[in-house]
Design an enzyme around this catalytic site. Structure first.
Site, PDB file in Angstrom:
ATOM      1  N   TYR A 180     -35.905  44.025  72.790  1.00  0.00           N
ATOM      2  CA  TYR A 180     -36.175  42.616  72.523  1.00  0.00           C
ATOM      3  C   TYR A 180     -37.167  42.062  73.567  1.00  0.00           C
ATOM      4  O   TYR A 180     -37.760  42.821  74.324  1.00  0.00           O
ATOM      5  CB  TYR A 180     -34.866  41.841  72.441  1.00  0.00           C
ATOM      6  CG  TYR A 180     -33.996  42.352  71.311  1.00  0.00           C
ATOM      7  CD1 TYR A 180     -34.391  42.178  69.979  1.00  0.00           C
ATOM      8  CD2 TYR A 180     -32.823  43.060  71.559  1.00  0.00           C
ATOM      9  CE1 TYR A 180     -33.631  42.675  68.930  1.00  0.00           C
ATOM     10  CE2 TYR A 180     -32.053  43.563  70.509  1.00  0.00           C
ATOM     11  CZ  TYR A 180     -32.460  43.369  69.196  1.00  0.00           C
ATOM     12  OH  TYR A 180     -31.719  43.880  68.158  1.00  0.00           O
ATOM     13  N   ARG A 184     -28.550  41.900  80.922  1.00  0.00           N
ATOM     14  CA  ARG A 184     -28.302  43.251  80.412  1.00  0.00           C
ATOM     15  C   ARG A 184     -29.628  44.003  80.345  1.00  0.00           C
ATOM     16  O   ARG A 184     -30.634  43.462  79.871  1.00  0.00           O
ATOM     17  CB  ARG A 184     -27.663  43.197  79.027  1.00  0.00           C
ATOM     18  CG  ARG A 184     -27.074  44.551  78.603  1.00  0.00           C
ATOM     19  CD  ARG A 184     -26.382  44.470  77.254  1.00  0.00           C
ATOM     20  NE  ARG A 184     -25.355  45.503  77.148  1.00  0.00           N
ATOM     21  CZ  ARG A 184     -24.990  46.080  76.009  1.00  0.00           C
ATOM     22  NH1 ARG A 184     -25.565  45.741  74.873  1.00  0.00           N
ATOM     23  NH2 ARG A 184     -24.043  46.985  75.989  1.00  0.00           N
ATOM     24  N   GLY A 218     -17.996  48.590  73.363  1.00  0.00           N
ATOM     25  CA  GLY A 218     -18.557  47.972  72.182  1.00  0.00           C
ATOM     26  C   GLY A 218     -17.715  48.215  70.952  1.00  0.00           C
ATOM     27  O   GLY A 218     -16.753  47.500  70.682  1.00  0.00           O
ATOM     28  N   ARG A 219     -18.055  49.272  70.198  1.00  0.00           N
ATOM     29  CA  ARG A 219     -17.410  49.505  68.899  1.00  0.00           C
ATOM     30  C   ARG A 219     -15.896  49.579  68.975  1.00  0.00           C
ATOM     31  O   ARG A 219     -15.204  49.187  68.030  1.00  0.00           O
ATOM     32  CB  ARG A 219     -17.967  50.784  68.273  1.00  0.00           C
ATOM     33  CG  ARG A 219     -19.333  50.599  67.643  1.00  0.00           C
ATOM     34  CD  ARG A 219     -20.009  51.919  67.372  1.00  0.00           C
ATOM     35  NE  ARG A 219     -20.353  52.600  68.612  1.00  0.00           N
ATOM     36  CZ  ARG A 219     -20.776  53.853  68.668  1.00  0.00           C
ATOM     37  NH1 ARG A 219     -20.870  54.568  67.569  1.00  0.00           N
ATOM     38  NH2 ARG A 219     -21.094  54.399  69.827  1.00  0.00           N
ATOM     39  N   GLN A 258     -24.463  35.725  75.110  1.00  0.00           N
ATOM     40  CA  GLN A 258     -25.661  36.528  75.353  1.00  0.00           C
ATOM     41  C   GLN A 258     -26.861  35.838  74.699  1.00  0.00           C
ATOM     42  O   GLN A 258     -26.861  35.586  73.492  1.00  0.00           O
ATOM     43  CB  GLN A 258     -25.548  37.947  74.788  1.00  0.00           C
ATOM     44  CG  GLN A 258     -26.727  38.800  75.246  1.00  0.00           C
ATOM     45  CD  GLN A 258     -26.851  40.128  74.543  1.00  0.00           C
ATOM     46  OE1 GLN A 258     -27.031  40.166  73.338  1.00  0.00           O
ATOM     47  NE2 GLN A 258     -26.755  41.213  75.285  1.00  0.00           N
TER      48      GLN A 258
END
Length: 357
Positions: A177, A224, A312-313, A98
């Site tokens: 971002y 993304r 994810g987590r 990424q």
């Protein structure tokens, strides 16, 4: 019936299942933004995922957001990443890097430079620095003539990623971002061709994606997005129009995939699924929310038209997550205190499920 455990053809990659490891910052890189042997072990442990997307990797020093993150802008960084991609491939996996330009979400104490952004508007809240959280600094607004070089930085990093052995790259266009800053209604107050109208605000994202496709091929390029997200104080006032226009332009480039976060209402996300003709990775859980994505969430979004589901987590504490999901095994909890502390504890110390007689 389609399930998480059916194979999927993503470009020239055959994924053995539809489980994607989502990108997650871990702050474990060595000085100089170098990948480490521990990072190689960490990703290789999770190689049963259909696809791994790494933590955000800065495409330039000024693009670095957090201290302790890896880069893809020097030859030394390329060499360091090769141990990671080789380990993942040796374990039968597939891995995309990424590429993440932090824009205004950075600090001079981290990079030695004033952050840059579409407009001279600081992010809301603190940013991580080598000495701990500090208020987000005032960024410098990019001159019109400078913007293309930052779009090109994604493509330059993509070339290095392929040289390092990655199967492809994902542009980080989400979570506040740089790409997300250009898309926003209140973080981008430009009056040139990169600001104002929807067509202008999507221009930077499209130029970054087009440059990446030209550099490494559409089949190696994903993005993304987090429609409607409010990270760092950003706002988007025209979510359906903005993202439909963006997806229409990205479709012309033939990207390998779009990776959406569930940061807006389901009706809008389904509408965006219809606007995107290619592969859709869906992350059903808002980043940093208390809820973790589970098998039911995955099934729900597969039924709504997603092709792949990112977790994810759940991948942090469960290197064998695919097996646990497949067999209905318990999902181990993650120790949040170890997210960003560095070292191998809470990084390499999670085990696979231990069966008992």
């Amino acid at each position: 019936m389609m399930t998480l455990f059916n194979s999927y053809q993503l470009g020239d990659l055959t994924l053995p299942n539809r489980v994607v490891m989502a990108p997650m910052t871990r702050i474990r890189a060595a000085a100089g933004g170098l990948a480490t042997p521990s990072m190689a072990t960490y990703y290789a442990q999770r190689a049963t995922a259909g696809l791994i997307v790494t933590e955000g990797v800065q495409p330039s020093l000024i693009g670095q957001s957090n201290p302790g993150t890896p880069g893809l802008h020097t030859d030394e960084q390329v060499t360091a990443w090769r141990q990671v991609t080789a380990a993942v491939h040796a374990n039968g996996g597939r891995i995309f890097a990424q590429i993440m330009h932090g824009g205004r979400v950075s600090h001079p104490d981290t990079t030695g430079m004033q952050p840059v952004a579409p407009s001279a508007i600081p992010a809301v809240g603190d940013v991580f620095t080598p000495t701990g959280p500090q208020p987000a600094p005032m960024p410098r607004a990019l001159e019109t003539t400078e913007v293309p070089e930052h779009a090109q930085s994604y493509a330059q990093a993509a070339r290095r990623a392929v040289d390092a052995g990655f199967d492809g790259v994902e542009l980080h266009g989400a979570n506040g971002y740089l790409i997300s800053q250009f898309l926003s209604s209140n973080g981008n107050l430009r009056t040139d061709r990169y600001g104002g109208s929807v067509a202008n605000r999507i221009r930077f994202a499209v130029e970054a994606a087009a440059a990446t496709v030209e550099a490494v091929g559409a089949h190696r390029s994903g993005i993304r997005l987090s429609p409607g997200a409010t990270f760092g104080g950003l706002r988007e006032t025209d979510i359906p129009e903005l993202y439909t226009a963006l997806l229409t332009e990205l479709a012309r480039l033939g990207l390998a995939y779009v990776h959406l976060e569930a940061t807006t209402d389901e009706e809008t996300l389904v509408r965006l699924r219809r606007a995107w003709p290619g592969t859709l990775i869906m992350n059903p859980t808002v980043p940093m929310s208390p809820k973790q994505t589970g098998r039911d969430d995955a099934g729900h979004w597969l039924g709504l038209g997603a092709d792949l589901i990112s977790f994810g987590r759940a991948f942090l504490a469960n290197p064998d997550l695919v097996e646990r999901l497949r067999n209905g095994l318990p999902i181990a909890p993650v120790d949040e205190a170890t997210y960003y502390q560095g070292g191998d504890a809470g990084y390499l110390t999670y085990s696979t499920y231990q069966y008992t007689a």
